[in-house]
Scaffold this motif. Structure first.
Motif, PDB file in Angstrom:
ATOM      1  N   ASP A 115      14.139  28.551  37.064  1.00  0.00           N
ATOM      2  CA  ASP A 115      13.123  29.252  36.276  1.00  0.00           C
ATOM      3  C   ASP A 115      12.177  30.056  37.149  1.00  0.00           C
ATOM      4  O   ASP A 115      11.491  30.977  36.670  1.00  0.00           O
ATOM      5  CB  ASP A 115      12.311  28.247  35.434  1.00  0.00           C
ATOM      6  N   LEU A 116      12.115  29.723  38.438  1.00  0.00           N
ATOM      7  CA  LEU A 116      11.244  30.456  39.357  1.00  0.00           C
ATOM      8  C   LEU A 116      12.042  31.388  40.265  1.00  0.00           C
ATOM      9  O   LEU A 116      11.554  31.835  41.303  1.00  0.00           O
ATOM     10  CB  LEU A 116      10.432  29.472  40.209  1.00  0.00           C
ATOM     11  N   GLY A 117      13.282  31.651  39.825  1.00  0.00           N
ATOM     12  CA  GLY A 117      14.097  32.589  40.587  1.00  0.00           C
ATOM     13  C   GLY A 117      15.110  31.959  41.506  1.00  0.00           C
ATOM     14  O   GLY A 117      15.809  32.659  42.246  1.00  0.00           O
ATOM     15  N   GLY A 118      15.214  30.641  41.474  1.00  0.00           N
ATOM     16  CA  GLY A 118      16.198  29.976  42.320  1.00  0.00           C
ATOM     17  C   GLY A 118      17.586  29.994  41.710  1.00  0.00           C
ATOM     18  O   GLY A 118      17.814  30.560  40.638  1.00  0.00           O
ATOM     19  N   LEU A 119      18.526  29.363  42.408  1.00  0.00           N
ATOM     20  CA  LEU A 119      19.897  29.286  41.913  1.00  0.00           C
ATOM     21  C   LEU A 119      19.984  28.310  40.744  1.00  0.00           C
ATOM     22  O   LEU A 119      19.183  27.386  40.626  1.00  0.00           O
ATOM     23  CB  LEU A 119      20.836  28.831  43.030  1.00  0.00           C
ATOM     24  N   LYS A 120      20.990  28.525  39.890  1.00  0.00           N
ATOM     25  CA  LYS A 120      21.229  27.608  38.784  1.00  0.00           C
ATOM     26  C   LYS A 120      22.639  27.053  38.910  1.00  0.00           C
ATOM     27  O   LYS A 120      23.583  27.792  39.200  1.00  0.00           O
ATOM     28  CB  LYS A 120      21.071  28.318  37.439  1.00  0.00           C
ATOM     29  N   PHE A 139      28.823   9.893  38.801  1.00  0.00           N
ATOM     30  CA  PHE A 139      29.037   9.036  37.638  1.00  0.00           C
ATOM     31  C   PHE A 139      28.664   9.774  36.353  1.00  0.00           C
ATOM     32  O   PHE A 139      29.229   9.510  35.297  1.00  0.00           O
ATOM     33  CB  PHE A 139      28.220   7.746  37.763  1.00  0.00           C
ATOM     34  N   ASP A 140      27.731  10.724  36.442  1.00  0.00           N
ATOM     35  CA  ASP A 140      27.291  11.510  35.289  1.00  0.00           C
ATOM     36  C   ASP A 140      27.075  12.938  35.778  1.00  0.00           C
ATOM     37  O   ASP A 140      26.061  13.237  36.416  1.00  0.00           O
ATOM     38  CB  ASP A 140      26.009  10.934  34.704  1.00  0.00           C
ATOM     39  N   PHE A 141      28.036  13.823  35.513  1.00  0.00           N
ATOM     40  CA  PHE A 141      27.950  15.183  36.061  1.00  0.00           C
ATOM     41  C   PHE A 141      26.814  15.980  35.422  1.00  0.00           C
ATOM     42  O   PHE A 141      26.230  16.863  36.066  1.00  0.00           O
ATOM     43  CB  PHE A 141      29.281  15.928  35.901  1.00  0.00           C
ATOM     44  N   LYS A 142      26.452  15.687  34.165  1.00  0.00           N
ATOM     45  CA  LYS A 142      25.350  16.400  33.528  1.00  0.00           C
ATOM     46  C   LYS A 142      24.020  16.027  34.192  1.00  0.00           C
ATOM     47  O   LYS A 142      23.169  16.888  34.423  1.00  0.00           O
ATOM     48  CB  LYS A 142      25.315  16.087  32.035  1.00  0.00           C
ATOM     49  N   GLN A 143      23.866  14.754  34.487  1.00  0.00           N
ATOM     50  CA  GLN A 143      22.663  14.317  35.179  1.00  0.00           C
ATOM     51  C   GLN A 143      22.601  14.930  36.576  1.00  0.00           C
ATOM     52  O   GLN A 143      21.532  15.332  37.042  1.00  0.00           O
ATOM     53  CB  GLN A 143      22.635  12.798  35.280  1.00  0.00           C
ATOM     54  N   ARG A 144      23.770  15.040  37.226  1.00  0.00           N
ATOM     55  CA  ARG A 144      23.821  15.650  38.550  1.00  0.00           C
ATOM     56  C   ARG A 144      23.391  17.110  38.473  1.00  0.00           C
ATOM     57  O   ARG A 144      22.645  17.594  39.346  1.00  0.00           O
ATOM     58  CB  ARG A 144      25.234  15.534  39.125  1.00  0.00           C
ATOM     59  N   ALA A 145      23.810  17.829  37.446  1.00  0.00           N
ATOM     60  CA  ALA A 145      23.408  19.231  37.285  1.00  0.00           C
ATOM     61  C   ALA A 145      21.894  19.333  37.101  1.00  0.00           C
ATOM     62  O   ALA A 145      21.247  20.226  37.669  1.00  0.00           O
ATOM     63  CB  ALA A 145      24.137  19.858  36.101  1.00  0.00           C
ATOM     64  N   ARG A 146      21.331  18.409  36.325  1.00  0.00           N
ATOM     65  CA  ARG A 146      19.876  18.421  36.124  1.00  0.00           C
ATOM     66  C   ARG A 146      19.137  18.183  37.442  1.00  0.00           C
ATOM     67  O   ARG A 146      18.111  18.812  37.723  1.00  0.00           O
ATOM     68  CB  ARG A 146      19.480  17.367  35.083  1.00  0.00           C
ATOM     69  N   GLN A 147      19.664  17.285  38.254  1.00  0.00           N
ATOM     70  CA  GLN A 147      19.036  16.998  39.542  1.00  0.00           C
ATOM     71  C   GLN A 147      19.081  18.221  40.459  1.00  0.00           C
ATOM     72  O   GLN A 147      18.078  18.563  41.114  1.00  0.00           O
ATOM     73  CB  GLN A 147      19.742  15.819  40.213  1.00  0.00           C
ATOM     74  N   LEU A 148      20.224  18.880  40.502  1.00  0.00           N
ATOM     75  CA  LEU A 148      20.363  20.063  41.351  1.00  0.00           C
ATOM     76  C   LEU A 148      19.438  21.185  40.884  1.00  0.00           C
ATOM     77  O   LEU A 148      18.797  21.862  41.697  1.00  0.00           O
ATOM     78  CB  LEU A 148      21.823  20.536  41.347  1.00  0.00           C
ATOM     79  N   ASN A 149      19.377  21.386  39.570  1.00  0.00           N
ATOM     80  CA  ASN A 149      18.531  22.456  39.039  1.00  0.00           C
ATOM     81  C   ASN A 149      17.049  22.140  39.196  1.00  0.00           C
ATOM     82  O   ASN A 149      16.220  23.043  39.350  1.00  0.00           O
ATOM     83  CB  ASN A 149      18.867  22.717  37.570  1.00  0.00           C
ATOM     84  N   HIS A 150      16.700  20.858  39.167  1.00  0.00           N
ATOM     85  CA  HIS A 150      15.310  20.473  39.384  1.00  0.00           C
ATOM     86  C   HIS A 150      14.882  20.857  40.799  1.00  0.00           C
ATOM     87  O   HIS A 150      13.748  21.306  41.034  1.00  0.00           O
ATOM     88  CB  HIS A 150      15.140  18.971  39.183  1.00  0.00           C
ATOM     89  N   ALA A 151      15.814  20.704  41.756  1.00  0.00           N
ATOM     90  CA  ALA A 151      15.494  21.034  43.141  1.00  0.00           C
ATOM     91  C   ALA A 151      15.504  22.542  43.385  1.00  0.00           C
ATOM     92  O   ALA A 151      14.675  23.072  44.132  1.00  0.00           O
ATOM     93  CB  ALA A 151      16.485  20.343  44.071  1.00  0.00           C
ATOM     94  N   SER A 152      16.452  23.257  42.752  1.00  0.00           N
ATOM     95  CA  SER A 152      16.565  24.701  43.008  1.00  0.00           C
ATOM     96  C   SER A 152      15.611  25.535  42.166  1.00  0.00           C
ATOM     97  O   SER A 152      15.351  26.698  42.482  1.00  0.00           O
ATOM     98  CB  SER A 152      18.008  25.158  42.736  1.00  0.00           C
ATOM     99  N   MET A 153      15.086  24.974  41.056  1.00  0.00           N
ATOM    100  CA  MET A 153      14.098  25.610  40.185  1.00  0.00           C
ATOM    101  C   MET A 153      14.524  27.029  39.767  1.00  0.00           C
ATOM    102  O   MET A 153      13.902  28.021  40.130  1.00  0.00           O
ATOM    103  CB  MET A 153      12.731  25.647  40.866  1.00  0.00           C
ATOM    104  N   MET A 163      30.692  23.120  39.692  1.00  0.00           N
ATOM    105  CA  MET A 163      29.578  23.812  39.041  1.00  0.00           C
ATOM    106  C   MET A 163      29.461  25.222  39.608  1.00  0.00           C
ATOM    107  O   MET A 163      29.450  25.409  40.836  1.00  0.00           O
ATOM    108  CB  MET A 163      28.266  23.058  39.258  1.00  0.00           C
ATOM    109  N   ARG A 164      29.376  26.194  38.718  1.00  0.00           N
ATOM    110  CA  ARG A 164      29.168  27.559  39.156  1.00  0.00           C
ATOM    111  C   ARG A 164      27.739  27.704  39.689  1.00  0.00           C
ATOM    112  O   ARG A 164      26.786  27.220  39.061  1.00  0.00           O
ATOM    113  CB  ARG A 164      29.385  28.538  38.006  1.00  0.00           C
ATOM    114  N   VAL A 165      27.606  28.351  40.821  1.00  0.00           N
ATOM    115  CA  VAL A 165      26.288  28.604  41.391  1.00  0.00           C
ATOM    116  C   VAL A 165      25.830  29.967  40.878  1.00  0.00           C
ATOM    117  O   VAL A 165      26.198  31.009  41.426  1.00  0.00           O
ATOM    118  CB  VAL A 165      26.317  28.566  42.926  1.00  0.00           C
ATOM    119  N   VAL A 166      25.073  29.936  39.791  1.00  0.00           N
ATOM    120  CA  VAL A 166      24.614  31.165  39.141  1.00  0.00           C
ATOM    121  C   VAL A 166      23.476  31.768  39.969  1.00  0.00           C
ATOM    122  O   VAL A 166      22.508  31.083  40.312  1.00  0.00           O
ATOM    123  CB  VAL A 166      24.132  30.886  37.706  1.00  0.00           C
ATOM    124  N   GLY A 167      23.611  33.065  40.273  1.00  0.00           N
ATOM    125  CA  GLY A 167      22.591  33.741  41.071  1.00  0.00           C
ATOM    126  C   GLY A 167      22.997  33.922  42.512  1.00  0.00           C
ATOM    127  O   GLY A 167      22.271  34.570  43.280  1.00  0.00           O
TER     128      GLY A 167
END
Length: 284
Positions: free
Chosen positions: A221-226, A205-219, A189-193
């Protein structure tokens, strides 16, 4: 229920699909088969067939109308199965059940007629008297080969069925071992930002779900990494997914971030792509 006969170069367990040399021969079989029909497999008399199987009734299949590619299964290849890199029986039908015949009688004990080329390339109906002799034999049900994880995904998309979900968490030894054998992805996954070009490499097991979990933690939308999926590959087992993850991280060991060793920084897209291709092909 009708019985048909086809000639093969051998009989392997677990049992793969009912194979054909061309889609034309497969389509011809589909036009003849009805739900519940059986196909009897007989070893050819040629050198390609192991001597103990030549001219003998080896097994029985209950094919489905589901077209598949033969190499979507880990079929056991024999010398001569490939010509110029192409598999001789590339198309097939998924099996619902299969049985071996421990007695392996000679075909001449079942039928007194000569079977033409149709029996080598396709399927030929059996007469009632021949079917009666087959039914009188001992049948031993066998395990079926399962299609690769990639093939299962493709078939799920084709039929619009629900996508595979991760196995439920388990703390028992048998449960953990089952999870290791379940299909899983290696992902990058590219670390955007990030200040430099950076990627997170891992498995799930599910890379899309893993991306959602990581983005939920990094937020983000509030200026964190994507975290944005860059590359992913579905493996038959989590063991394989983990092995590729570790090979990639080792390849870029000098670029791993000191605070998170699953993130590599300063890595060019092309360098990651080159290593990714090598990892998928087992050459990393």
């Amino acid at each position: 229920m009708k019985f048909f006969l086809t000639k093969v170069w051998g009989w392997d367990v677990p049992v793969g699909p009912l194979q054909f040399s061309t889609s034309g021969w497969r389509d011809n079989a589909l036009r003849q088969l009805e739900p519940g029909d059986r196909v009897v497999l007989v070893g050819t008399m040629g050198n390609q067939t192991p001597e103990v199987m030549r001219g003998r009734v080896l097994g029985i299949m209950k094919p489905s109308p589901e077209p598949v590619m033969s190499l979507d299964f880990k079929v056991k290849a024999r010398p001569g199965d490939f010509v110029d890199g192409e598999y001789k029986w590339p198309v097939g039908l998924m099996n619902l059940r299969a049985w071996s015949l421990p007695e392996r009688p000679k075909l001449t004990e079942i039928s007194d007629r000569k079977f033409s080329m149709d029996a080598a390339q396709g399927i030929v109906p059996l007469a009632d008297s021949e079917v009666a002799r087959i039914e009188a034999l001992e049948w031993s049900e066998e395990k079926l080969l399962q299609p690769t994880a990639q093939a299962q995904e493709r078939m799920a998309r084709k039929h619009g069925t629900a996508k595979r979900t991760a196995p439920p968490p388990s703390t028992t030894r048998s449960g953990v071992m089952h999870m290791r054998r379940a299909p899983a992805y290696t992902y990058a996954m590219r670390v955007v930002g990030a200040k430099t070009n950076a990627f997170k490499i891992g498995w799930a097991f599910d890379f899309k779900q893993r991306a959602r979990q990581l983005n939920h933690a990094s937020m983000p939308d509030l200026g964190g990494l994507k975290y944005a999926p860059f590359s992913f590959h579905l493996w038959d087992t989590a063991r394989q997914a983990y092995a590729m993850e570790q090979a990639l991280l080792l390849r870029f060991d000098c670029l791993r971030h000191f605070a998170n060793n699953e993130i590599v920084q300063g890595l060019k897209d092309d360098d990651l792509t080159t290593a990714w291709i090598a990892g998928v092909s087992g050459k990393l």
